[in-house]
Write a protein that holds these residues in place. Structure first.
Motif, PDB file in Angstrom:
ATOM      1  N   UNK A  25      -4.285   5.655 -21.009  1.00  0.00           N
ATOM      2  CA  UNK A  25      -4.769   7.016 -20.762  1.00  0.00           C
ATOM      3  C   UNK A  25      -5.234   7.182 -19.315  1.00  0.00           C
ATOM      4  N   UNK A  26      -5.896   6.179 -18.775  1.00  0.00           N
ATOM      5  CA  UNK A  26      -6.355   6.248 -17.382  1.00  0.00           C
ATOM      6  C   UNK A  26      -5.187   6.142 -16.403  1.00  0.00           C
ATOM      7  N   UNK A  27      -4.131   5.476 -16.795  1.00  0.00           N
ATOM      8  CA  UNK A  27      -2.917   5.388 -15.980  1.00  0.00           C
ATOM      9  C   UNK A  27      -2.244   6.756 -15.893  1.00  0.00           C
ATOM     10  N   UNK A  32     -10.630  12.058 -12.580  1.00  0.00           N
ATOM     11  CA  UNK A  32     -11.605  13.049 -13.057  1.00  0.00           C
ATOM     12  C   UNK A  32     -11.739  13.036 -14.581  1.00  0.00           C
ATOM     13  N   UNK A  33     -10.758  12.496 -15.272  1.00  0.00           N
ATOM     14  CA  UNK A  33     -10.788  12.432 -16.733  1.00  0.00           C
ATOM     15  C   UNK A  33     -11.243  11.074 -17.265  1.00  0.00           C
ATOM     16  N   UNK A  34     -11.479  10.103 -16.399  1.00  0.00           N
ATOM     17  CA  UNK A  34     -11.764   8.745 -16.851  1.00  0.00           C
ATOM     18  C   UNK A  34     -13.080   8.632 -17.618  1.00  0.00           C
ATOM     19  N   UNK A  67      17.234   5.651  -9.206  1.00  0.00           N
ATOM     20  CA  UNK A  67      17.230   4.236  -8.849  1.00  0.00           C
ATOM     21  C   UNK A  67      16.852   4.212  -7.383  1.00  0.00           C
ATOM     22  N   UNK A  68      15.571   3.989  -7.129  1.00  0.00           N
ATOM     23  CA  UNK A  68      15.054   4.031  -5.763  1.00  0.00           C
ATOM     24  C   UNK A  68      14.198   2.818  -5.494  1.00  0.00           C
ATOM     25  N   UNK A  69      13.860   2.624  -4.242  1.00  0.00           N
ATOM     26  CA  UNK A  69      12.947   1.541  -3.895  1.00  0.00           C
ATOM     27  C   UNK A  69      11.562   1.865  -4.437  1.00  0.00           C
ATOM     28  N   UNK A  70      10.820   0.829  -4.766  1.00  0.00           N
ATOM     29  CA  UNK A  70       9.498   1.003  -5.359  1.00  0.00           C
ATOM     30  C   UNK A  70       8.440   1.000  -4.268  1.00  0.00           C
ATOM     31  N   UNK A  71       7.601   2.013  -4.311  1.00  0.00           N
ATOM     32  CA  UNK A  71       6.476   2.082  -3.390  1.00  0.00           C
ATOM     33  C   UNK A  71       5.236   1.647  -4.150  1.00  0.00           C
ATOM     34  N   UNK A  72       4.510   0.688  -3.595  1.00  0.00           N
ATOM     35  CA  UNK A  72       3.260   0.252  -4.212  1.00  0.00           C
ATOM     36  C   UNK A  72       2.178   0.168  -3.149  1.00  0.00           C
ATOM     37  N   UNK A  73       1.016   0.672  -3.491  1.00  0.00           N
ATOM     38  CA  UNK A  73      -0.115   0.580  -2.577  1.00  0.00           C
ATOM     39  C   UNK A  73      -0.593  -0.872  -2.531  1.00  0.00           C
ATOM     40  N   UNK A  74      -1.117  -1.288  -1.398  1.00  0.00           N
ATOM     41  CA  UNK A  74      -1.562  -2.676  -1.263  1.00  0.00           C
ATOM     42  C   UNK A  74      -2.750  -2.978  -2.166  1.00  0.00           C
ATOM     43  N   UNK A  75      -3.597  -2.023  -2.390  1.00  0.00           N
ATOM     44  CA  UNK A  75      -4.709  -2.185  -3.327  1.00  0.00           C
ATOM     45  C   UNK A  75      -4.381  -1.346  -4.552  1.00  0.00           C
ATOM     46  N   UNK A  76      -3.543  -1.871  -5.417  1.00  0.00           N
ATOM     47  CA  UNK A  76      -3.016  -1.121  -6.555  1.00  0.00           C
ATOM     48  C   UNK A  76      -3.995  -1.132  -7.727  1.00  0.00           C
ATOM     49  N   UNK A  77      -4.602   0.024  -8.054  1.00  0.00           N
ATOM     50  CA  UNK A  77      -5.551   0.065  -9.163  1.00  0.00           C
ATOM     51  C   UNK A  77      -4.865   0.080 -10.524  1.00  0.00           C
ATOM     52  N   UNK A  78      -3.558   0.142 -10.551  1.00  0.00           N
ATOM     53  CA  UNK A  78      -2.841   0.290 -11.819  1.00  0.00           C
ATOM     54  C   UNK A  78      -2.132  -0.982 -12.269  1.00  0.00           C
ATOM     55  N   UNK A  79      -2.500  -2.138 -11.710  1.00  0.00           N
ATOM     56  CA  UNK A  79      -1.841  -3.379 -12.105  1.00  0.00           C
ATOM     57  C   UNK A  79      -1.971  -3.641 -13.602  1.00  0.00           C
ATOM     58  N   UNK A  80      -3.142  -3.339 -14.180  1.00  0.00           N
ATOM     59  CA  UNK A  80      -3.323  -3.517 -15.616  1.00  0.00           C
ATOM     60  C   UNK A  80      -2.367  -2.643 -16.408  1.00  0.00           C
ATOM     61  N   UNK A  81      -2.154  -1.429 -15.948  1.00  0.00           N
ATOM     62  CA  UNK A  81      -1.236  -0.515 -16.630  1.00  0.00           C
ATOM     63  C   UNK A  81       0.205  -1.015 -16.528  1.00  0.00           C
ATOM     64  N   UNK A 113       5.655  11.308 -10.524  1.00  0.00           N
ATOM     65  CA  UNK A 113       5.703  12.753 -10.740  1.00  0.00           C
ATOM     66  C   UNK A 113       5.851  13.081 -12.226  1.00  0.00           C
ATOM     67  N   UNK A 114       6.469  12.175 -13.000  1.00  0.00           N
ATOM     68  CA  UNK A 114       6.553  12.369 -14.451  1.00  0.00           C
ATOM     69  C   UNK A 114       5.159  12.210 -15.058  1.00  0.00           C
ATOM     70  N   UNK A 115       4.431  11.175 -14.639  1.00  0.00           N
ATOM     71  CA  UNK A 115       3.060  10.985 -15.129  1.00  0.00           C
ATOM     72  C   UNK A 115       2.188  12.185 -14.787  1.00  0.00           C
ATOM     73  N   UNK A 116       2.308  12.681 -13.558  1.00  0.00           N
ATOM     74  CA  UNK A 116       1.512  13.833 -13.127  1.00  0.00           C
ATOM     75  C   UNK A 116       1.807  15.062 -13.984  1.00  0.00           C
TER      76      UNK A 116
END
Length: 157
Positions: A25-27, A32-34, A67-81, A113-116
């Protein structure tokens, strides 16, 4: 735009425990909803709702067919998800999906954008879980995904 109802899951089909359901759900929903998500009493209906949202996100991402390259932030808060996403794909039944094939689940991806869009369309249903006024697991929304320019597409998975 068409009305899509989330897939319903029986108690035996639910794959996530309370902690994993909150991560999902947090992913999907914004920070603001957490606090609201943390305050929810975990029920099978809420677990089914979260699992249904995840199935919709995976299925919509594959329907779009990027099918695109994956962008990941260096401090990824969603690793658990992401860990839960990959675990879910291994356990999920292929018949739960309309657009995703068995081989797609081996390397599952979900577009931001699908999650959003899902979060926007289903956010109004979150407070119903607090009020314990949830419909009998019949969650749906009008959905029409529009992909952003490829350089703005973030992919999880």
């Amino acid at each position: 735009m068409s009305f899509r109802q989330l897939r319903k899951f029986s108690k035996d089909e639910l794959l996530f425990d309370e902690k994993e359901t909150r991560v999902i759900l947090k992913f999907i929903f914004k920070a603001t909803d957490h606090k609201l998500i943390d305050s929810m009493t975990m029920t099978d209906t809420l677990r089914s709702f979260a699992q249904g949202l995840l199935v919709e996100a995976i299925d919509a991402s594959y329907k779009i067919g990027y099918v695109e390259s994956i962008f990941r932030a260096s401090a990824n808060p969603n690793q658990g998800a992401i860990k839960i996403l990959k675990s879910f794909a291994k356990k999920a039944a292929v018949h739960w999906f309309k657009n995703t094939k068995a081989h797609d689940l081996q390397n599952v991806k979900v577009y931001q954008f699908v999650l959003d869009f899902i979060a926007t369309r289903f956010r109004s249903q979150l407070p119903l879980f607090i009020a314990k006024n949830t419909p009998e697991n019949n969650f749906g929304a009008f959905l029409a995904y529009q992909s952003p320019p490829s350089h703005l597409s973030q992919v999880w998975g």
